[in-house]
Design an enzyme around this catalytic site. Structure first.
Site, PDB file in Angstrom:
ATOM      1  N   GLN A 154     -42.505  19.532  33.012  1.00 36.60           N
ATOM      2  CA  GLN A 154     -42.160  19.025  34.351  1.00 36.60           C
ATOM      3  C   GLN A 154     -40.812  19.580  34.786  1.00 36.60           C
ATOM      4  O   GLN A 154     -40.640  19.992  35.938  1.00 36.60           O
ATOM      5  CB  GLN A 154     -42.136  17.499  34.343  1.00 36.60           C
ATOM      6  CG  GLN A 154     -43.518  16.904  34.120  1.00 36.60           C
ATOM      7  CD  GLN A 154     -43.521  15.383  34.113  1.00 36.60           C
ATOM      8  OE1 GLN A 154     -42.476  14.749  34.089  1.00 36.60           O
ATOM      9  NE2 GLN A 154     -44.702  14.807  34.105  1.00 36.60           N
ATOM     10  N   ASP A 300     -49.191  13.972  25.324  1.00 36.75           N
ATOM     11  CA  ASP A 300     -49.980  12.920  25.970  1.00 36.75           C
ATOM     12  C   ASP A 300     -51.043  12.334  25.031  1.00 36.75           C
ATOM     13  O   ASP A 300     -51.688  11.341  25.378  1.00 36.75           O
ATOM     14  CB  ASP A 300     -50.666  13.474  27.228  1.00 36.75           C
ATOM     15  CG  ASP A 300     -49.645  13.853  28.298  1.00 36.75           C
ATOM     16  OD1 ASP A 300     -48.540  13.268  28.301  1.00 36.75           O
ATOM     17  OD2 ASP A 300     -49.944  14.731  29.122  1.00 36.75           O
TER      18      ASP A 300
HETATM   19  C1  S3P Z   1     -47.011  17.272  32.619  1.00 36.60           C
HETATM   20  C2  S3P Z   1     -46.105  17.482  31.628  1.00 36.60           C
HETATM   21  C3  S3P Z   1     -45.851  16.526  30.532  1.00 36.60           C
HETATM   22  C4  S3P Z   1     -46.955  15.484  30.422  1.00 36.60           C
HETATM   23  C5  S3P Z   1     -47.367  14.949  31.739  1.00 36.60           C
HETATM   24  C6  S3P Z   1     -47.841  16.048  32.674  1.00 36.60           C
HETATM   25  C7  S3P Z   1     -47.188  18.312  33.648  1.00 36.60           C
HETATM   26  O1  S3P Z   1     -44.613  15.889  30.763  1.00 36.60           O
HETATM   27  O2  S3P Z   1     -46.539  14.435  29.581  1.00 36.60           O
HETATM   28  O3  S3P Z   1     -48.422  14.002  31.569  1.00 36.60           O
HETATM   29  O4  S3P Z   1     -48.191  18.278  34.397  1.00 36.60           O
HETATM   30  O5  S3P Z   1     -46.331  19.202  33.741  1.00 36.60           O
HETATM   31  P1  S3P Z   1     -43.243  16.532  30.204  1.00 36.60           P
HETATM   32  O6  S3P Z   1     -43.358  17.966  30.454  1.00 36.60           O
HETATM   33  O7  S3P Z   1     -42.118  15.920  30.937  1.00 36.60           O
HETATM   34  O8  S3P Z   1     -43.242  16.182  28.740  1.00 36.60           O
END
Ligand code: S3P
Length: 413
Positions: A154, A300
């Site tokens: 993210q 996840d």
């Molecule tokens: C996601 C990245 C993950 C994941 C989330 C979706 C994404 O989070 O846990 O459910 O779509 O980029 P983080 O990258 O913050 O760990």
């Protein structure tokens, strides 16, 4: 009772968020099929519409690319970390000012991880001490050379999307590779992005290309049925058309390491993403060690992996997973509390847990902490007890996977 059948699943949540965002700023009309039906993706859609996106949802989703504009209302991201973190980057890159809010869970999740790099790019940000609400004010943003200290797709994606509107090129690197859908997708839409050890990305010179996409099935949703088949003697299941990007199939790699029966079939490539059918069948499981390097690929899926671990022979040790404490709930606490109350020997650690295998579980009342993945994991755990588990909040499952219970009913025979 056992698990049997062949199923198709709604589209991957991560790809669905990105497809909506990229189509909204692309040149021309995009058509998206099999979009995730979860409330998180609806949050992204509503925020984009508030910014002027032209989205029409019937069986498929048709999106006419536009120049996004400043929303007249607050952007409510609901429960969705992906919505706020990616959209903050996208809008900053498009020079759009906006204020983001969210539900109680999202308001307790750290936003300093995006505030810092976006501020370094020249975005002015007001926040409640690093938490929502956050307000972005973005004019003339600069490129950045950014090394992410936290393993987070993210955060990486937020910076990549902001970089599309920067005045010069940006360079991004990460300590441990996280899911790379943003990079793959942007490349397929004509962005100038080079992916080696580091990622380099140029500002967009022209709009992204519009696209037609069938979103592959969500491997995180698949993991619940795969786990049920792996846990219940004489079970097997085939899950078709699943996203098989190497950064997303850690659950299946872990299951294989635990001696579970996993076969991938019919592998193919869809818009640069690997897709396949996965067949999972019951075999006795053994415990394993899970370390920091493996965590991003199963970030996840650790809740459902904890259920596998409770039934394996020997202990499973999870370390380096402190990111689980800042997900939709504190997932280390949620996993340990609920496994303990089902009768499993579990030791909570700051950065993970140790689960003694071979537990005889009994049914109980589950504290979901309003977390969809905890609710689904402990629904599956309840299949291993004489009577099913009761959830204090079954509705939270709709955050990612409203069809979960219907599909489970179909494959339980
Ligand atoms: C996601 C990245 C993950 C994941 C989330 C979706 C994404 O989070 O846990 O459910 O779509 O980029 P983080 O990258 O913050 O760990």
């Amino acid at each position: 009772m056992r698990i049997s059948g062949t199923i198709d699943l709604p589209g991957d949540k991560s790809i669905s968020h990105r497809a909506l965002m990229f189509a909204s700023i692309a040149n021309g009309e995009s058509i998206i099929n099999n979009l995730s039906t979860g409330e998180d993706v609806v949050s992204t859609m509503k925020c984009l519409i508030a910014c002027g996106a032209k989205i029409v949802k019937n069986n498929d989703v048709k999106i006419e690319g536009v120049e996004l504009k400043e929303p007249s209302s607050l952007l409510d991201c609901g429960n969705s970390g992906t919505t706020v973190r990616l959209l903050a980057g996208l809008l900053a890159g498009q020079g759009i000012n906006a204020e983001f809010i969210g539900d109680k869970s999202l308001c307790s999740r750290p936003m300093d991880r995006i505030i810092k790099p976006l501020s370094d790019m020249g975005v002015e940000i007001d926040s409640d001490n690093g938490f929502l609400p956050i307000k972005i004010n973005s004019k003339n943003i600069k490129g950045i050379s950014f090394r992410s200290e936290i393993a987070s797709a993210q955060v990486k994606s937020c910076v990549l999307l902001a970089a599309l509107g920067a005045s010069e090129a940006s360079m991004i690197s990460e300590k441990i590779k996280t899911r790379d859908h943003t990079e793959i997708f942007l490349k397929s839409l004509g962005a100038n992005i080079k992916i080696n050890n580091n990622i380099s990305i140029d500002p967009l010179k022209s709009s992204l290309k519009s696209f037609n996409l069938d979103v592959p099935g969500d491997p995180s949703s698949a993991s619940f049925f795969a786990a049920a088949a792996a846990l219940i003697p004489n079970s097997s299941i085939t899950i078709r058309n699943i996203l098989a990007n190497p950064t997303r199939i850690g659950f299946f790699k872990v299951l294989e390491k635990m001696n579970g029966g996993v076969e991938w079939r019919n592998m193919r490539s869809v818009n640069g993403e690997s897709v396949g059918d996965v067949h999972v069948y019951w075999k006795p499981l053994n415990g394993i060690d899970i370390n920091r390097d493996m965590v991003p690929e199963i970030i996840d899926e650790l809740p459902i992996i904890s259920i596998l671990a409770s039934q394996a022979e020997g202990p499973t040790i999870v370390a380096g997973a402190e990111e689980l404490r800042v997900k939709e709930s504190d997932r280390i606490e949620a996993i340990c509390t609920n496994l303990y109350s089902m009768g499993c020997d579990v030791i909570e650690k700051k950065d993970g847990f140790i689960i003694e295998g071979g537990s005889n579980l009994y049914n109980t009342s589950i504290k979901t902490f309003g977390d969809h993945r905890i609710a689904m994991s402990f629904t599956i755990a309840g299949l291993l007890t004489p009577k099913i588990n009761e959830l204090d909040d079954a509705k939270c499952i709709n955050i990612s996977f409203p069809e979960f219970n219907n599909i489970l009913d179909r494959v339980l025979i």
